[in-house]
Design an enzyme around this catalytic site. Structure first.
Site, mmCIF file in Angstrom:
data_model
loop_
_atom_site.group_PDB
_atom_site.id
_atom_site.type_symbol
_atom_site.label_atom_id
_atom_site.label_comp_id
_atom_site.label_asym_id
_atom_site.label_seq_id
_atom_site.Cartn_x
_atom_site.Cartn_y
_atom_site.Cartn_z
ATOM 1 N N SER A 153 0.838 -1.195 0.000
ATOM 2 C CA SER A 153 0.000 0.000 0.000
ATOM 3 C C SER A 153 0.883 1.258 0.000
ATOM 4 O O SER A 153 1.693 1.443 -0.899
ATOM 5 C CB SER A 153 -0.969 -0.034 1.183
ATOM 6 O OG SER A 153 -1.951 0.966 1.079
ATOM 7 N N ASP A 251 -9.605 -4.119 -5.677
ATOM 8 C CA ASP A 251 -8.919 -2.990 -5.053
ATOM 9 C C ASP A 251 -9.132 -1.746 -5.894
ATOM 10 O O ASP A 251 -8.867 -1.767 -7.107
ATOM 11 C CB ASP A 251 -7.428 -3.305 -4.948
ATOM 12 C CG ASP A 251 -6.620 -2.242 -4.228
ATOM 13 O OD1 ASP A 251 -7.183 -1.205 -3.832
ATOM 14 O OD2 ASP A 251 -5.396 -2.465 -4.066
ATOM 15 N N HIS A 281 -8.025 -4.707 -1.381
ATOM 16 C CA HIS A 281 -6.820 -3.992 -0.946
ATOM 17 C C HIS A 281 -6.395 -4.474 0.448
ATOM 18 O O HIS A 281 -7.221 -4.722 1.314
ATOM 19 C CB HIS A 281 -7.087 -2.490 -0.898
ATOM 20 C CG HIS A 281 -5.878 -1.684 -0.569
ATOM 21 N ND1 HIS A 281 -4.920 -1.393 -1.509
ATOM 22 C CD2 HIS A 281 -5.450 -1.129 0.596
ATOM 23 C CE1 HIS A 281 -3.962 -0.686 -0.947
ATOM 24 N NE2 HIS A 281 -4.257 -0.517 0.327
#
Length: 308
Positions: A153, A251, A281
């Protein structure tokens, strides 16, 4: 395919977010409360907390040694958390799995976070830890071969940016970059990528939450037009280290990661893009206990065994 049933069940149990502005202190405390006790974590040969003394300052690092050996390749890992969450503890299980499956010594960086530390403090810490690892190869028993950077991320943002910074300053020791569900474009126009619309609601991370979750970082001085903030905006990608880019089907950030992989390929940089079906995600952090998703660590190991 639909969201994996185990992920869907877990998401259904999450409470609604509290009203009002985000509270970093409370959210960090809630994350830390979920960290399992030491005896329940994946055992390794050794795990050591120390301080990397760098030109950016003193950066806490956690060093994971998978087995007893004379020498190791190195992987420097940057945790995710929208630049204000996450810690050495909340992502300890990710670093342990990376060490076990790759056989590399993993150095996890406890970089400074927004909003307390303004941009570019966290990025400088990450960059400095990579240089520290290379300069302390003897202490780390580095074999002088693999020196990879990896992150999930927002940690993937830092990994991509650090790889670019190193290239620009002529530091050519980074051999690989591994980006798990990376955030590579912090201009959150919902029409920029199809995945921002397709995965806007119901998959954990929601498109409407991207701006408020990243506001602490952006409000600290990070400009979305800056390639060190949004690595996909870098004009010239030639000369960067080979990349493994892991994306998730559901995501919102999926398409920017995959576009970055295509742009790297077009620039002559070897890029492997793997989309994990049924995942959302953050699956590397939250759902790698599911066998279908734990294999991301074996895939990372296979990528890191390849020579540039």
């Amino acid at each position: 395919m639909p969201l994996h049933p185990d992920i869907a069940r877990a998401l259904a149990t999450l409470p609604a977010p509290p009203p009002g502005p985000l509270d970093p202190v409370a959210m960090r405390a809630a994350e830390e409360a979920q960290v399992p006790p030491l005896e329940q974590r994946l055992p390794l040969h050794s795990v050591e907390d120390t301080i990397a003394r760098t030109p950016a300052g003193e950066v806490p690092v956690r060093i994971y040694t998978p087995v007893d050996a004379e020498a190791y390749g190195l992987l420097v890992y940057f945790h995710g958390g929208a630049f204000f969450l996450g810690s050495l503890n909340t992502h300890d299980h990710v670093a342990r799995s990376l060490a076990k499956e790759t056989g590399l010594k993993v150095v996890s960086a406890g970089y400074r976070r927004a909003p307390e530390a303004a941009f570019p403090a966290g990025l400088q810490d990450c960059h400095a830890v990579v240089r520290w690892a290379a300069e302390n190869g003897g202490r780390l028993a580095w074999d002088g071969t693999t020196l990879a950077v990896a992150g999930d991320s927002s940690g993937g943002t830092f990994a991509a940016a650090v790889a670019a910074m190193a290239h620009d300053e002529g530091f050519d020791r980074i051999t690989h970059q591994v980006l798990f569900s990376p955030s590579l474009d912090l201009d959150f126009d919902a029409d920029r990528y199809a995945s921002l619309r397709e995965n806007a609601v119901g998959y954990g991370l929601e498109t409407a939450g991207l701006k408020p979750f990243n506001a602490f970082y952006l409000d600290s001085g990070a400009d979305p037009a800056d390639p060190l903030v949004s690595p996909i905006k870098r004009a010239d990608l030639t000369g960067l280290p080979p990349a493994l880019i892991v994306t998730a089907e559901h995501d919102p950030l999926r398409d920017e990661g995959e576009l970055y992989g295509r742009r790297l390929d077009e620039a002559g940089v070897g890029a492997t893009v793997r989309r994990y079906p049924g995942a959302g995600h953050g699956f590397v952090q939250h759902f790698s206990w599911i066998p279908a998703y734990h294999r991301v660590f074996q895939e990372t190991a296979a990528f890191l065994r390849s020579r540039p």
